[in-house]
Enzyme design. Structure first.
Site, short mmCIF file in Angstrom:
data_model
loop_
_atom_site.label_atom_id
_atom_site.label_comp_id
_atom_site.label_asym_id
_atom_site.label_seq_id
_atom_site.Cartn_x
_atom_site.Cartn_y
_atom_site.Cartn_z
N ASP A 145 40.08 32.29 49.96
CA ASP A 145 38.94 32.44 48.64
C ASP A 145 37.67 32.17 48.90
O ASP A 145 37.45 31.61 50.04
CB ASP A 145 39.68 31.51 47.41
CG ASP A 145 39.17 32.02 46.06
OD1 ASP A 145 39.99 32.55 45.54
OD2 ASP A 145 37.90 31.92 45.82
N ASP A 169 34.85 34.93 52.68
CA ASP A 169 34.20 36.07 51.55
C ASP A 169 34.88 37.26 52.26
O ASP A 169 34.44 37.80 53.29
CB ASP A 169 32.50 35.74 51.80
CG ASP A 169 31.91 36.83 50.97
OD1 ASP A 169 32.63 37.94 50.51
OD2 ASP A 169 30.75 36.66 50.53
N VAL A 170 35.60 37.93 51.42
CA VAL A 170 35.93 39.15 51.75
C VAL A 170 35.06 40.19 52.17
O VAL A 170 35.44 41.21 52.61
CB VAL A 170 37.01 39.81 50.82
CG1 VAL A 170 38.08 38.97 50.58
CG2 VAL A 170 36.53 39.98 49.65
N TYR A 259 32.26 48.55 37.44
CA TYR A 259 33.81 47.98 37.66
C TYR A 259 34.61 48.93 37.78
O TYR A 259 35.57 49.27 38.37
CB TYR A 259 33.99 46.79 36.66
CG TYR A 259 35.45 46.33 36.72
CD1 TYR A 259 35.53 45.32 37.55
CD2 TYR A 259 36.40 46.61 36.14
CE1 TYR A 259 36.76 44.47 37.77
CE2 TYR A 259 37.78 46.07 36.13
CZ TYR A 259 37.94 44.82 37.04
OH TYR A 259 39.09 44.11 37.06
N LYS A 263 37.16 50.30 40.74
CA LYS A 263 38.59 50.13 40.72
C LYS A 263 39.22 51.58 40.77
O LYS A 263 40.58 51.65 41.36
CB LYS A 263 39.22 49.53 39.34
CG LYS A 263 38.71 47.84 39.22
CD LYS A 263 39.51 47.13 40.27
CE LYS A 263 39.08 45.79 40.24
NZ LYS A 263 40.23 44.92 41.04
P1 NAD Z 1 39.55 35.10 38.94
O1 NAD Z 1 38.15 34.87 38.75
O2 NAD Z 1 40.44 34.06 37.93
O3 NAD Z 1 40.09 34.96 40.21
C1 NAD Z 1 39.34 35.66 41.25
C2 NAD Z 1 39.21 34.94 42.55
O4 NAD Z 1 38.68 35.52 43.66
C3 NAD Z 1 38.28 33.68 42.44
O5 NAD Z 1 39.11 32.60 42.75
C4 NAD Z 1 37.21 34.09 42.99
O6 NAD Z 1 36.56 32.86 43.75
C5 NAD Z 1 37.76 34.88 44.08
N1 NAD Z 1 36.61 35.75 44.89
C6 NAD Z 1 35.71 36.20 44.14
N2 NAD Z 1 34.73 36.95 44.89
C7 NAD Z 1 35.30 36.78 46.44
C8 NAD Z 1 34.91 37.01 47.47
N3 NAD Z 1 33.82 37.70 47.91
N4 NAD Z 1 35.80 36.87 48.70
C9 NAD Z 1 36.90 35.97 48.39
N5 NAD Z 1 37.19 35.52 47.11
C10 NAD Z 1 36.58 35.91 46.22
O7 NAD Z 1 40.16 36.69 38.36
P2 NAD Z 1 41.64 37.22 37.98
O8 NAD Z 1 41.77 37.90 36.63
O9 NAD Z 1 42.59 36.49 38.70
O10 NAD Z 1 41.07 38.26 39.14
C11 NAD Z 1 41.91 38.96 39.99
C12 NAD Z 1 41.87 40.50 40.20
O11 NAD Z 1 42.64 41.08 39.26
C13 NAD Z 1 40.56 41.19 40.36
O12 NAD Z 1 40.52 42.21 41.29
C14 NAD Z 1 40.32 41.66 38.85
O13 NAD Z 1 39.12 42.80 39.13
C15 NAD Z 1 41.75 42.11 38.48
N6 NAD Z 1 42.06 42.16 37.21
C16 NAD Z 1 41.95 41.30 36.38
C17 NAD Z 1 42.15 41.38 35.00
C18 NAD Z 1 41.85 40.25 34.05
O14 NAD Z 1 41.89 40.63 32.74
N7 NAD Z 1 41.88 39.05 34.62
C19 NAD Z 1 42.54 42.91 34.54
C20 NAD Z 1 42.33 43.78 35.46
C21 NAD Z 1 42.27 43.44 36.82
#
Ligand code: NAD
Length: 356
Positions: A145, A169-170, A259, A263
């Site tokens: 992360d 950082d990815v 976004y 996606k």
């Molecule tokens: P979240 O913000 O709770 O977790 C995401 C994590 O990714 C965070 O801990 C953040 O620090 C980390 N992150 C961000 N940028 C980064 C980088 N450059 N390098 C490494 N780590 C990084 O969000 P989430 O909801 O758990 O999201 C996870 C995935 O699910 C995402 O790809 C998001 O697009 C997808 N998603 C989420 C939802 C939703 O409703 N929560 C819906 C559809 C898709």
């Protein structure tokens, strides 16, 4: 006239909002948090007690107790003149459906034993839940992360499990190299979960900065890490990659253009890679989550009136948000050998939203 009963923790958010006194208390409380009725629209069918459970700390028992006490105080004073709920409110309390029975996670003992699984975004939300489940099912997890603090918290709460954390950082090649080094020669599976939202702007208003940042994390990050991991999987002719796409991979009404396009790119990367590497023993799939209660809201804003007006129409049919564990269940199925015959799918894990 008989008094209107005050809502409780078991009352749905919609019931709170439509109550002549409690509705004002909730709206004022949301405004204090810099939020609005609109921002909790997807949660309208949840009871407040359930909302506290799934919100990951955003809503607490203390907040609910405070609103109950304030509602009681105002009702005792004879109630305040408050606006009735809008006539267009799609969720009148009387029509709110019953809450579904609570889902209970069932661990598959040893499902990942002997496997090394790399999970991105493991500090929060869906990534954290996925990393946790893999570790609790016997896997060795390489959890990465961008947030060191979140990773530390994750590791501390999984004492005794096989977890290596890497702050990375990815979007950065050097960081990816450190992740691959930490994982070692054998990588069995990769969950590309890290991602960020956009500011809900449509094409005519999106800034270069938002576009570039969202693509860097959501698309380039997935491509860079997968590209490196595939090199470790190919010699063993075995591997499973799961990308976290989104409902925004399937429709145009779930987010802003950056976004949504990012996606859709994830969906394309998934299908291309499944096709190319299937014969080499590597499966590549994606899940498309609907609403999940995580911290992703921190990366989101509503910066366009035009988009906000349009998205409101779509949000009216949004299923209630689920917990990250419920997404991890879908992801871990695809990551594991249970997904043996599944390759190239974009699996909606959205409570049926995509069927609407
Ligand atoms: P979240 O913000 O709770 O977790 C995401 C994590 O990714 C965070 O801990 C953040 O620090 C980390 N992150 C961000 N940028 C980064 C980088 N450059 N390098 C490494 N780590 C990084 O969000 P989430 O909801 O758990 O999201 C996870 C995935 O699910 C995402 O790809 C998001 O697009 C997808 N998603 C989420 C939802 C939703 O409703 N929560 C819906 C559809 C898709």
């Amino acid at each position: 006239m008989s008094p209107i009963a005050a809502p409780t923790g078991d009352s749905k958010v919609a019931e709170w909002l439509s109550h002549p006194v409690a509705g004002a208390v909730v709206r004022e409380w949301l405004a204090d948090q810099g939020a609005s009725e609109r921002s909790i629209a997807p949660a309208k069918r949840l009871s407040f007690n359930k909302l506290i459970k799934v919100s990951g700390g955003r809503f607490t028992q203390e907040m609910l107790d405070g609103m109950i006490a304030e509602t009681a105080r105002r009702m005792a004073e004879g109630g305040e003149p408050v606006a009735a709920p809008a006539a267009s409110d799609p969720e009148p309390a009387a029509e709110a459906p019953a809450e579904a029975p609570e889902w209970v996670e069932r661990i598959t003992e040893g499902r990942f034993t002997g496997q090394t699984v790399v999970v991105t975004g493991a500090g929060s939300g869906i990534g954290r839940a996925t990393a946790s489940r893999v570790a609790r099912e016997g896997g060795r997890v390489v959890a990465l992360d961008i947030s060191e603090a979140r990773l530390k918290d994750f590791q501390a709460s999984h004492d005794g499990l096989d977890i290596t954390v890497v702050t990375a950082d990815v979007t950065k090649e050097d960081d990816i190299a450190r992740v691959i080094e930490a994982a070692g020669d054998r990588i069995d599976a990769l969950a590309n979960v890290a991602g960020i939202m956009d500011n809900m702007t449509p094409l005519g208003e999106v800034s270069d900065e938002v576009w570039d940042r969202v693509f860097a994390v959501n698309v380039d990050g997935v491509m860079r890490l997968s590209r490196a991991v595939i090199q470790r999987m190919l010699p063993r002719r075995s591997g499973s990659i799961v990308n976290v796409a989104s409902e925004a991979s399937l429709r145009g009404s779930a987010a802003g253009v950056a976004y949504t396009a990012s996606k859709h790119a994830v969906a394309g990367m998934t299908k291309s890679s499944a096709f190319m590497y299937g014969p080499h023993g590597i499966r590549v799939n994606a899940v498309a989550p609907g609403g999940v209660a995580t911290n992703i809201g921190d990366t989101m804003s509503y910066d366009s009136d035009l988009a906000q007006e349009r998205l409101e129409v779509a949000m009216a049919i949004l299923p209630t948000p689920v917990t990250p564990d419920q997404l991890a269940a879908s992801i871990c199925f695809l990551l594991s050998d249970d997904g043996v015959n599944v390759n190239g799918v974009i699996l909606p894990s959205d409570g049926g939203w995509s069927a609407v």
